[in-house]
Every structure is written in structure tokens, then in C-alpha cells.
Design an enzyme around this catalytic site. Structure first.
Site, short mmCIF file in Angstrom:
data_model
loop_
_atom_site.label_atom_id
_atom_site.label_comp_id
_atom_site.label_asym_id
_atom_site.label_seq_id
_atom_site.Cartn_x
_atom_site.Cartn_y
_atom_site.Cartn_z
N SER A 142 1.79 22.32 42.54
CA SER A 142 1.08 22.85 43.79
C SER A 142 1.83 23.77 44.30
O SER A 142 2.93 23.99 44.32
CB SER A 142 0.76 21.37 44.34
OG SER A 142 0.20 21.89 45.65
N TYR A 155 3.47 14.04 49.20
CA TYR A 155 2.90 14.74 48.02
C TYR A 155 3.67 16.07 47.71
O TYR A 155 3.81 15.83 46.53
CB TYR A 155 1.37 15.18 48.69
CG TYR A 155 0.80 16.04 47.68
CD1 TYR A 155 0.15 15.61 46.58
CD2 TYR A 155 0.74 17.52 47.89
CE1 TYR A 155 -0.54 16.50 45.69
CE2 TYR A 155 -0.08 18.37 47.06
CZ TYR A 155 -0.56 17.85 45.86
OH TYR A 155 -1.18 18.62 44.97
#
Length: 246
Positions: A142, A155
Site C-alpha cells: 500500500s 496498518y
């Protein structure tokens, strides 16, 4: 003939979003797909769509947080197709929250899915790839694996870990002709955003995702990495909406 033709590709998180879009893209280019996710109804529907379009696909209900199930998934692919050319570790969750809220269960789920799931996938396919001296492992990270934002701490940590694992894999297996690719998407219109439940964070994230790009944009990038000749490795790609700042 496309270099994707007849390649056997395992895709985790294949029931929606980037996984589903990638399955359709690769099927259209002649890949033989092994679809994995927890939702059997979605997997069965996707398999039928691919078959109706002239593609090849099988599926196996799989929880990536289970080492045993990932081993079974790889064994199933080998049994049905005789080889594994590509693994796409795509399954992931994103329950953002501020650290002070101590959402420990969410932390553990992210670690289990986003890190352990990737490691279990690699472990499951490496033996057969090493034996053949050929293979390609694609890990979906990501932009959060490059930049840490407030509320995305855990995350981001998992996605930084995915990049570290991918680079370590590249260095360990380059002598075995096994390629490693990191795909780092920005805002993509998928179900991932639905895992954000913190009411203090959801509005700002929803705002970012108003400009989200479609999952097939990531699918095309993955296909580009796969279709390169075996002596060429696309090691990392960051793919954002043009208007996304970070």
C-alpha cells in the site's frame, strides 16, 4: 502469444476488489487461475463468470491466517494444474484507528492477515518454485507501506513489513529465478474501506476515497509485471489516483 498464457496463478482475496479484477484480467490473457478467499458464494460466481468468458479457473475456500489452509491451497493448485507460476498475495484488511483507543483485536487481525497471511502464502509455494527454478510472487502492499499517517499506524506497519518481506524474498531467491514484486496501491474503489470502523477517522478516509481509482487499474499493473520475460523483474510499483497527494 502473451507471456501470461497458460501460467498458473493463485490469487488470495479473490472474492472482490483488486483480487477479483486481477482474476478477470489474467483470465482474459489466458492464465489458469486458482481463486482463494473465505466467501464461497463470491468465488463460485467469479469462477462461473470466467468460465463463461472462455477462461480457466478453479477455487478453494481459504483463510490466509491458517498456515494449514494455505499449504492445502498450494497442494490443490499443484494437483489440478501440475505447477504454480505466480502467487498473488492480495488478501488484506484496513481497520484504521488511533493507538490510544487500544483496538488490540484489530491490531492482531491486521498482523494475522496482512503479515502472516503473506508469509504463509510464500511458504506454501516456494518449495515447488525452487524445484522448478522458476516463479513469481506478487505481494500487495500500500502507499501506507511508504508513508505513515495518523490513525494508520498499525496498518502501515503491516504494509511496511510486506515490503521488507518482499525485498528479503527477492534477495534470497534471485539465484533460483524467482521474481518478487511489490504492488503499492493508493485509494482504490474496493471493499477495503468498509473495514474502517473508527468514527473519528472514517470521514477523512471517505473524503480521500472520493477520488479512488478502479481496481482494474491495479489489475493491469499486476498483469504488466507478470508478462515480462523471466529475466526481467518489476520489483515495485506505486499506483495512486492522479489527484492523491500521499
Amino acid at each position: 502469444m502473451s507471456n501470461i498464457q497458460d501460467k498458473v496463478v493463485i490469487i488470495t482475496g479473490a472474492s472482490s476488489g483488486i483480487g477479483e479484477a486481477t482474476a478477470k484480467e489474467l483470465a482474459s490473457r489466458g492464465a489458469k487461475l486458482v481463486l482463494a478467499a473465505r466467501r464461497e458464494d463470491r468465488l463460485k460466481k467469479l469462477q462461473e463468470e470466467i468460465k463463461n468468458s472462455g477462461g480457466q479457473a478453479i477455487y478453494k475456500v481459504t483463510d490466509v491466517t491458517s498456515y494449514e489452509q494455505m499449504e492445502e491451497l498450494a497442494a490443490y493448485a499443484l494437483k489440478e494444474f501440475g505447477k504454480i507460476d505466480v502467487l498473488i498475495n492480495n488478501a488484506g484488511i484496513m481497520p484504521h484507528s488511533f493507538l490510544y483507543k487500544k483496538k488490540v483485536d484489530d491490531w492482531n487481525r491486521m498482523i494475522d492477515v496482512n503479515i502472516k497471511g503473506v508469509l504463509y502464502g510464500i511458504a506454501a509455494v516456494l518449495p515447488s518454485m525452487r524445484e522448478r527454478k522458476e516463479g513469481h510472487i506478487i505481494n500487495v502492499s500500500s502507499v501506507a507501506g511508504h508513508i505513515v499517517g495518523a490513525g494508520s499506524t498499525v496498518y502501515a506497519a503491516t504494509k511496511f513489513a510486506v515490503r521488507a518481506i518482499s525485498e528479503g524474498l527477492r534477495k534470497e531467491e534471485l539465484g533460483n529465478n524467482i521474481r518478487s514484486t511489490i504492488i503499492s496501491p493508493g485509494a482504490v474503489a474496493t471493499e477495503l474501506i468498509n473495514s474502517v470502523t473508527d468514527p473519528d477517522l472514517k470521514p477523512s478516509i471517505d473524503e480521500i476515497y472520493k477520488g479512488a481509482i478502479y481496481a482494474d487499474s491495479i489489475a493491469r499493473a499486476i498483469a504488466f509485471a507478470i508478462e515480462q520475460p523471466s529475466d526481467v523483474a518489476i520489483n515495485e510499483m506505486i499506483i495512486r489516483p492522479t489527484r492523491q497527494e500521499r
